[in-house]
Every structure is written in structure tokens, then in C-alpha cells.
Write a protein that holds these residues in place. Sequence first.
Motif, PDB file in Angstrom:
ATOM      1  N   ILE A   2       0.809  -1.204   0.000  1.00  0.00           N
ATOM      2  CA  ILE A   2       0.000   0.000   0.000  1.00  0.00           C
ATOM      3  C   ILE A   2       0.850   1.265   0.000  1.00  0.00           C
ATOM      4  O   ILE A   2       0.473   2.276  -0.585  1.00  0.00           O
ATOM      5  N   VAL A   3       2.035   1.234   0.634  1.00  0.00           N
ATOM      6  CA  VAL A   3       2.886   2.421   0.695  1.00  0.00           C
ATOM      7  C   VAL A   3       3.488   2.732  -0.667  1.00  0.00           C
ATOM      8  O   VAL A   3       3.986   3.834  -0.888  1.00  0.00           O
ATOM      9  N   GLU A   4       3.469   1.779  -1.593  1.00  0.00           N
ATOM     10  CA  GLU A   4       4.029   2.008  -2.915  1.00  0.00           C
ATOM     11  C   GLU A   4       3.048   2.699  -3.856  1.00  0.00           C
ATOM     12  O   GLU A   4       3.406   3.106  -4.949  1.00  0.00           O
ATOM     13  N   LEU A   5       1.792   2.836  -3.431  1.00  0.00           N
ATOM     14  CA  LEU A   5       0.782   3.468  -4.270  1.00  0.00           C
ATOM     15  C   LEU A   5       0.679   4.954  -3.942  1.00  0.00           C
ATOM     16  O   LEU A   5       0.715   5.342  -2.777  1.00  0.00           O
ATOM     17  N   SER A   6       0.539   5.754  -4.965  1.00  0.00           N
ATOM     18  CA  SER A   6       0.327   7.183  -4.754  1.00  0.00           C
ATOM     19  C   SER A   6      -1.084   7.403  -4.217  1.00  0.00           C
ATOM     20  O   SER A   6      -1.935   6.506  -4.248  1.00  0.00           O
ATOM     21  N   GLU A  11      -6.912   6.020  -4.338  1.00  0.00           N
ATOM     22  CA  GLU A  11      -8.304   6.438  -4.471  1.00  0.00           C
ATOM     23  C   GLU A  11      -8.965   5.788  -5.685  1.00  0.00           C
ATOM     24  O   GLU A  11     -10.120   5.362  -5.623  1.00  0.00           O
ATOM     25  N   VAL A  12      -8.247   5.703  -6.789  1.00  0.00           N
ATOM     26  CA  VAL A  12      -8.796   5.027  -7.964  1.00  0.00           C
ATOM     27  C   VAL A  12      -9.076   3.561  -7.643  1.00  0.00           C
ATOM     28  O   VAL A  12     -10.143   3.019  -7.979  1.00  0.00           O
ATOM     29  N   VAL A  48      -3.542   4.864 -14.689  1.00  0.00           N
ATOM     30  CA  VAL A  48      -3.459   4.386 -13.298  1.00  0.00           C
ATOM     31  C   VAL A  48      -3.909   2.931 -13.226  1.00  0.00           C
ATOM     32  O   VAL A  48      -3.270   2.101 -12.546  1.00  0.00           O
ATOM     33  N   MET A  49      -5.002   2.611 -13.912  1.00  0.00           N
ATOM     34  CA  MET A  49      -5.505   1.232 -13.895  1.00  0.00           C
ATOM     35  C   MET A  49      -4.495   0.271 -14.507  1.00  0.00           C
ATOM     36  O   MET A  49      -4.342  -0.876 -14.036  1.00  0.00           O
ATOM     37  N   ALA A  50      -3.783   0.708 -15.531  1.00  0.00           N
ATOM     38  CA  ALA A  50      -2.752  -0.136 -16.129  1.00  0.00           C
ATOM     39  C   ALA A  50      -1.637  -0.420 -15.130  1.00  0.00           C
ATOM     40  O   ALA A  50      -1.121  -1.547 -15.044  1.00  0.00           O
ATOM     41  N   ASP A  51      -1.258   0.609 -14.366  1.00  0.00           N
ATOM     42  CA  ASP A  51      -0.230   0.417 -13.334  1.00  0.00           C
ATOM     43  C   ASP A  51      -0.719  -0.545 -12.252  1.00  0.00           C
ATOM     44  O   ASP A  51       0.049  -1.398 -11.771  1.00  0.00           O
ATOM     45  N   GLY A  56      -0.519  -6.380 -10.119  1.00  0.00           N
ATOM     46  CA  GLY A  56      -1.239  -7.586  -9.711  1.00  0.00           C
ATOM     47  C   GLY A  56      -2.485  -7.328  -8.898  1.00  0.00           C
ATOM     48  O   GLY A  56      -3.034  -8.254  -8.291  1.00  0.00           O
ATOM     49  N   LEU A  57      -2.970  -6.081  -8.888  1.00  0.00           N
ATOM     50  CA  LEU A  57      -4.136  -5.731  -8.082  1.00  0.00           C
ATOM     51  C   LEU A  57      -5.434  -5.763  -8.884  1.00  0.00           C
ATOM     52  O   LEU A  57      -6.521  -5.872  -8.307  1.00  0.00           O
ATOM     53  N   LEU A  58      -5.319  -5.647 -10.198  1.00  0.00           N
ATOM     54  CA  LEU A  58      -6.481  -5.673 -11.083  1.00  0.00           C
ATOM     55  C   LEU A  58      -6.246  -6.663 -12.213  1.00  0.00           C
ATOM     56  O   LEU A  58      -5.097  -7.019 -12.503  1.00  0.00           O
ATOM     57  N   TYR A  59      -7.321  -7.068 -12.866  1.00  0.00           N
ATOM     58  CA  TYR A  59      -7.190  -7.875 -14.081  1.00  0.00           C
ATOM     59  C   TYR A  59      -8.379  -7.591 -14.989  1.00  0.00           C
ATOM     60  O   TYR A  59      -9.428  -7.096 -14.542  1.00  0.00           O
ATOM     61  N   ALA A  60      -8.197  -7.873 -16.257  1.00  0.00           N
ATOM     62  CA  ALA A  60      -9.266  -7.704 -17.244  1.00  0.00           C
ATOM     63  C   ALA A  60      -9.871  -9.073 -17.542  1.00  0.00           C
ATOM     64  O   ALA A  60      -9.164  -9.980 -17.995  1.00  0.00           O
TER      65      ALA A  60
END
Length: 360
Positions: A2-6, A11-12, A48-51, A56-60
Motif C-alpha cells: 500500500i505504501v508504494e501506491l500514490s 483512491e482510484v 493508473v488502472m494499467a499500473d 497484480g491488483l487488477l485484471y481484465a
Amino acid sequence: MIVELSARSKEVFRQIVDAYVATGEPVGSRTIARRLEEQVSPATIRNVMADLEEAGLLYAPHTSAGRLPTEAGLRLYVDGLLEVGNLTEEERHAIESQCAVRGRSIEAVLGDASDALSALSRYAGIVTAPTNDRPFRHIEFVPLSPGRALVIVVGDNGLVENRVIDVPLGMPVSTLIEAGNYLTARLSGRSFAEARARIVEEIEQHRTQLDALTEKVIKAGLATWSGDGDGRGSGFLIVRGHAKLLDDVTNLADLERIRTLFEMLEARQSILRLVELTQSAKGVQIFIGSENQLFGMSGCSMIVAPYRAGTEGGRGASVVGAIGVIGPTRMNYARIIPLVDYTARVVSRLLGAPDTETRR
């Protein structure tokens, strides 16, 4: 992680998970743009979603679709971004009134608690408990009907357990009284595990003056406290409202996974493991998807908390089981976590444990 996310990425990501929990559908950049308070273009959100996907937090789920959170993403959300809500007075009252309605029978209290959780969460309520290994105070056999008797056991904490057993037809009441007196004399102050071997040995070696009918009643009473007669003594599982898990099924593959979960629950697999996971826990535990073997193939999560029972006179308390909710991985964690927490506290209080607020 979590600390690695801006701040923007957090928020996104939060908005994506919140939208997913609400709809169960893939979430696109335009949806997030409308939900954000600050003005951010869909193109920026897509970056942001691509990042987040690369992390490894999202997938399509398929080409040109929106994004869904992975199990790792849901874990990040639950551990670091979730804002847990508060129960309403109506919800607190519903839990308390439902659990207290049937008195002090352990099975009744736990069954009512599972019913309450299922009704309020709209998912499956689950309660696990090990075979009773607390010291007994008293045991009694009460005739019900020809061939049936009620076994009433009082623990050292004053709690009562009732179970129905089969007895020989035409058995006189005096035989039931003799069987109760015999077991009380040997069980009183001892756990079932401590006393059972001694009783069986006495009966098999004929070191006690019992007639054949009384011996049958005693063996039936012993069997029902050994895992409902199967000798395993592995505890019991109560699941209420499990059909509600079918509400989110959208295809045959999902239906097959839920069917497999039902079979595992009916077979009581992993019951002791669920209890063991709560033995050292101080509060609510959350298992998402494959984090728990029981739910890895079903696309489900479990929110569970330990409940406790006090000793006689309320001098202490120990964990005796677990209570919680099984639902889809997209369940509303913010709402269900406090439901499970409060229900576990109510059950603990009814079982004689001090009421202490639990924390995750």
C-alpha cells in the motif's frame, strides 16, 4: 504494497473495488471518472488502472472490458483501504433478540446466531464448534417417547446441551435414572475425553454393576458425545442460508463451484482447521478466495470471528468455536465485518464470557 501506491492510485483503486462490490461487474475508466471528487480524465485513470494491473491488483476478464480486483487486490483493500461501518441500533437489536430467544441450549444459541447473520448479511451464516471438552457437572436422561430419550448435560459453566438418542423399547424410567447417576458420578469435574476411556473400560471388563439395558443407554449417551455416534469427535458445523450463495451465480461454472462448496460443507471438511485459525485470534479474521482451502475453488470469501465461553462464575473465558459469514469475494466487507464481530460478542456473552470489544 500500500505504501508504494500514490494517493491518486489508492483512491482510484478504492473506487474500483467499491463499484465492483456494488455491481459485480467490470469497472471502466469513465465510471471511475464520475465517482472521483477531483477532475481526472478517463485517459489518466486508464494509465493508473494499467499500473494497478501490472502490480497484480487488477485484471481484465476479457479484451476491451473494464477491470476487476484480484484476490491480492481485495486483500490490499481489506487490510489497508477499507473503512468499516457501524451497526445500526436495529441490527444490534435483531442480533440480540434472535440469539436470546431460545434460552441457554448451546445448539440453539449457535443456530440462532447463524440464522441472524444469514438474514442480515443475505449470505450464508456459519458456526463451528469442537466436541465439548469442558468439564461436566451433571448428566440426565429423560424419556420422550417409546424408543427415544433426551440427554441433558450441564457443563461446569452452567450451559446446557440437549441431544436425542434411541433407547430400547419399553425401557423403564428407573433405568434412565440409573444411567444418568452412573455417568454423572464419573463425568462430574472431568471432560468427556478424560472420562470416556475409563467408563468404556469399566463396562467392557464388567467392573461395574449395571444391567444390560442400563449399559445400552450409557453407551448410547457416550456415542452421541463422540461426534454424533461416528466416533470422530471432530465437532459440529451449522450452516444457515447457504442457498443464498446461489443468488450471485451467473453461469454453469459458478454453479459447479458452489455445488462443490456445499459438498465440502456437508462433509464437514476443514471444520477443525477453521476453529484452529481462531484459537489465537483476538478479533475478526478475513479469508479471501484461495487463501482458505475450503473456498479456493468456489470464488467465495469468509469473514469469521472467535466466540468464547466462560467458566463457572465468570472467572475466565476461552475460545470454543468460530462464527461468521460465507459469501462471494465481492461481498460488502465494510458492512459484514461489524455484523460478524458483534454477533461473536453477543454469543460469547450468552455463553458466560466477559463482553470485550474485539479488533481486527
